[in-house]
Enzyme design. Structure first.
Site, PDB file in Angstrom:
ATOM      1  N   ASP A 166       7.395   2.725  -3.155  1.00  0.00           N
ATOM      2  CA  ASP A 166       7.675   3.749  -2.146  1.00  0.00           C
ATOM      3  C   ASP A 166       9.143   3.762  -1.745  1.00  0.00           C
ATOM      4  O   ASP A 166       9.780   4.792  -1.691  1.00  0.00           O
ATOM      5  CB  ASP A 166       6.780   3.548  -0.900  1.00  0.00           C
ATOM      6  CG  ASP A 166       6.802   2.115  -0.359  1.00  0.00           C
ATOM      7  OD1 ASP A 166       7.435   1.236  -0.981  1.00  0.00           O
ATOM      8  OD2 ASP A 166       6.184   1.877   0.689  1.00  0.00           O
ATOM      9  N   ARG A 196       0.808  -1.191   0.000  1.00  0.00           N
ATOM     10  CA  ARG A 196       0.000   0.000   0.000  1.00  0.00           C
ATOM     11  C   ARG A 196       0.861   1.269   0.000  1.00  0.00           C
ATOM     12  O   ARG A 196       0.405   2.346  -0.283  1.00  0.00           O
ATOM     13  CB  ARG A 196      -0.889   0.015   1.254  1.00  0.00           C
ATOM     14  CG  ARG A 196      -2.041  -1.001   1.144  1.00  0.00           C
ATOM     15  CD  ARG A 196      -2.681  -1.231   2.502  1.00  0.00           C
ATOM     16  NE  ARG A 196      -1.882  -2.263   3.145  1.00  0.00           N
ATOM     17  CZ  ARG A 196      -2.405  -3.195   3.948  1.00  0.00           C
ATOM     18  NH1 ARG A 196      -3.674  -3.172   4.238  1.00  0.00           N
ATOM     19  NH2 ARG A 196      -1.652  -4.108   4.467  1.00  0.00           N
ATOM     20  N   ARG A 213       0.194   7.009   7.306  1.00  0.00           N
ATOM     21  CA  ARG A 213       0.478   7.091   5.875  1.00  0.00           C
ATOM     22  C   ARG A 213       0.082   8.442   5.304  1.00  0.00           C
ATOM     23  O   ARG A 213       0.527   8.839   4.235  1.00  0.00           O
ATOM     24  CB  ARG A 213      -0.293   6.006   5.115  1.00  0.00           C
ATOM     25  CG  ARG A 213       0.113   4.579   5.465  1.00  0.00           C
ATOM     26  CD  ARG A 213      -0.605   3.620   4.521  1.00  0.00           C
ATOM     27  NE  ARG A 213      -0.540   2.239   4.948  1.00  0.00           N
ATOM     28  CZ  ARG A 213       0.455   1.395   4.671  1.00  0.00           C
ATOM     29  NH1 ARG A 213       1.484   1.818   3.967  1.00  0.00           N
ATOM     30  NH2 ARG A 213       0.429   0.155   5.084  1.00  0.00           N
ATOM     31  N   ASP A 233      14.732  -1.118   0.060  1.00  0.00           N
ATOM     32  CA  ASP A 233      15.547  -1.279   1.257  1.00  0.00           C
ATOM     33  C   ASP A 233      16.576  -2.388   0.964  1.00  0.00           C
ATOM     34  O   ASP A 233      17.573  -2.131   0.292  1.00  0.00           O
ATOM     35  CB  ASP A 233      14.574  -1.617   2.403  1.00  0.00           C
ATOM     36  CG  ASP A 233      15.211  -1.680   3.777  1.00  0.00           C
ATOM     37  OD1 ASP A 233      16.399  -1.390   3.904  1.00  0.00           O
ATOM     38  OD2 ASP A 233      14.513  -2.031   4.743  1.00  0.00           O
ATOM     39  N   THR A 255      12.231  -7.274  -2.134  1.00  0.00           N
ATOM     40  CA  THR A 255      10.851  -7.116  -2.612  1.00  0.00           C
ATOM     41  C   THR A 255      10.842  -6.854  -4.112  1.00  0.00           C
ATOM     42  O   THR A 255      10.194  -7.570  -4.884  1.00  0.00           O
ATOM     43  CB  THR A 255      10.149  -5.961  -1.861  1.00  0.00           C
ATOM     44  OG1 THR A 255      10.233  -6.215  -0.465  1.00  0.00           O
ATOM     45  CG2 THR A 255       8.703  -5.831  -2.284  1.00  0.00           C
TER      46      THR A 255
HETATM   47  P1  IMP Z   1      13.003  -4.573   0.851  1.00  0.00           P
HETATM   48  O1  IMP Z   1      12.436  -5.857   0.348  1.00  0.00           O
HETATM   49  O2  IMP Z   1      13.927  -4.796   2.010  1.00  0.00           O
HETATM   50  O3  IMP Z   1      13.653  -3.755  -0.224  1.00  0.00           O
HETATM   51  O4  IMP Z   1      11.818  -3.785   1.503  1.00  0.00           O
HETATM   52  C1  IMP Z   1      10.975  -3.020   0.791  1.00  0.00           C
HETATM   53  C2  IMP Z   1       9.664  -2.820   1.525  1.00  0.00           C
HETATM   54  O5  IMP Z   1       9.838  -2.736   2.934  1.00  0.00           O
HETATM   55  C3  IMP Z   1       9.065  -1.512   1.117  1.00  0.00           C
HETATM   56  O6  IMP Z   1       8.229  -1.658   0.000  1.00  0.00           O
HETATM   57  C4  IMP Z   1       8.319  -1.096   2.362  1.00  0.00           C
HETATM   58  O7  IMP Z   1       7.031  -1.641   2.347  1.00  0.00           O
HETATM   59  C5  IMP Z   1       9.094  -1.704   3.496  1.00  0.00           C
HETATM   60  N1  IMP Z   1      10.014  -0.726   4.115  1.00  0.00           N
HETATM   61  C6  IMP Z   1      11.372  -0.732   4.033  1.00  0.00           C
HETATM   62  N2  IMP Z   1      11.892   0.282   4.719  1.00  0.00           N
HETATM   63  C7  IMP Z   1      10.848   0.958   5.240  1.00  0.00           C
HETATM   64  C8  IMP Z   1      10.754   2.149   6.054  1.00  0.00           C
HETATM   65  O8  IMP Z   1      11.762   2.789   6.438  1.00  0.00           O
HETATM   66  N3  IMP Z   1       9.505   2.539   6.385  1.00  0.00           N
HETATM   67  C9  IMP Z   1       8.383   1.870   5.992  1.00  0.00           C
HETATM   68  N4  IMP Z   1       8.424   0.778   5.226  1.00  0.00           N
HETATM   69  C10 IMP Z   1       9.642   0.322   4.853  1.00  0.00           C
HETATM   70 MG    MG Z   2       6.163  -1.111  -0.108  1.00  0.00          MG
END
Ligand code: IMP
Ligand code: MG
Length: 187
Positions: A105, A47, A170, A108, A112
Site C-alpha cells: 500500500d 492488511r 479502509r 514510508d 518494512t
Molecule cells: P515503513 O516501514 O515506514 O516504510 O512503513 C510502511 C508501513 O507503515 C505501511 O505498510 C503501512 O502499513 C504503514 N503506514 C505508513 N504510512 C502510513 C499512512 O500514512 N497511513 C497508514 N499506514 C501507513
Molecule cells: Mg502496509
C-alpha cells in the site's frame, strides 16, 4: 468505541477515486508488458494492500497467482514505524524460482519493505520486484528498490483505500490525509 464520521479526521482528499482507478489501470498495463510470457506470483502484505491488490490484478493480462503475508510494524495508536517488523502470518506457498511481485500500500521509512525483501530473498525467488501504490519519498530512511509506484505523496498520514486509522476506514474509495494535529498523537 464509537466510530466517528471520517469527516472529523479528513483534512483533504489527496487522491480521488477516479485518479486511483486511472493510475492503477496504467500500472496494470505496464506490469503486463514487463512480464509478458511469464507468470507473476503476487504477494500482498496484509492488511493495507488488499484493496490495491484486488484492483491491480484485474488489470493484469498475464497469468498470476496470489499469496499473503502479514507483519506487524505499528502498535495501535502509533504513527511511526519502529524499524523492526515481525512476521505474524507467513506465505502459504514456496516462492523458490518464481517471479515474485510484492504489492504494498505505502512505503514510508522503507524499513518494512527492506525487511520483507531481505526475508523473501533467502527463499531464492527467480525475481523479486516491488509495486507500491503510495510512496512517501521525503520520509525514506533506508534505500529500497521500487519498480512500480502509483503516486508520490507528501509527508502526511493518509487513510482510505486499504489504509487505516487504527484499523478503521479502509473501505473509503479515496486516499485522504488526516488533519495534522492528529498526525503524531501523544497516545
Ligand atoms: P515503513 O516501514 O515506514 O516504510 O512503513 C510502511 C508501513 O507503515 C505501511 O505498510 C503501512 O502499513 C504503514 N503506514 C505508513 N504510512 C502510513 C499512512 O500514512 N497511513 C497508514 N499506514 C501507513
Ligand atoms: Mg502496509
Amino acid at each position: 468505541m464509537k466510530i466517528q464520521d471520517y469527516h472529523e479526521f479528513l483534512e483533504e482528499i489527496l487522491i480521488p477515486e477516479e485518479t486511483l482507478k486511472k493510475r492503477i489501470g496504467e500500472l496494470g498495463e505496464e506490469i503486463s508488458q514487463d512480464y509478458e510470457g511469464r507468470n507473476i506470483h503476487l504477494i500482498c502484505i496484509l492488511r493495507g494492500g488488499v484493496i490495491f491488490l484486488a484492483d491491480l490484478m484485474r488489470h493484469l493480462k498475464v497469468p498470476h497467482t496470489i499469496d499473503f503475508m502479514a507483519i506487524s510494524s505499528y502498535g495501535l495508536g502509533a504513527r511511526k514505524t519502529t524499524g523492526k517488523v515481525r512476521i505474524t502470518l507467513d506465505l502459504k506457498e514456496d516462492i523458490h524460482n518464481r517471479d515474485v511481485l510484492l504489492v504494498e500500500d505505502i512505503v514510508d521509512s522503507g524499513y518494512t519493505i527492506a525487511s520483507v525483501l531481505e526475508l523473501l530473498n533467502t527463499r531464492h525467488p527467480k525475481s523479486l520486484c516491488v509495486c507500491t501504490l503510495l510512496d512517501k519519498v521525503e520520509r525514506r530512511e533506508i534505500d529500497v528498490p521500487i519498480h512500480y509506484r502509483g503516486f508520490e505523496i507528501p509527508d502526511k498520514f493518509v487513510f482510505g483505500y486499504g489504509l487505516d486509522i487504527d484499523e478503521y476506514y479502509r473501505n473509503l474509495p479515496f486516499i485522504g490525509a488526516i488533519k495534522p494535529d492528529l498526525y503524531n498523537p501523544e497516545e
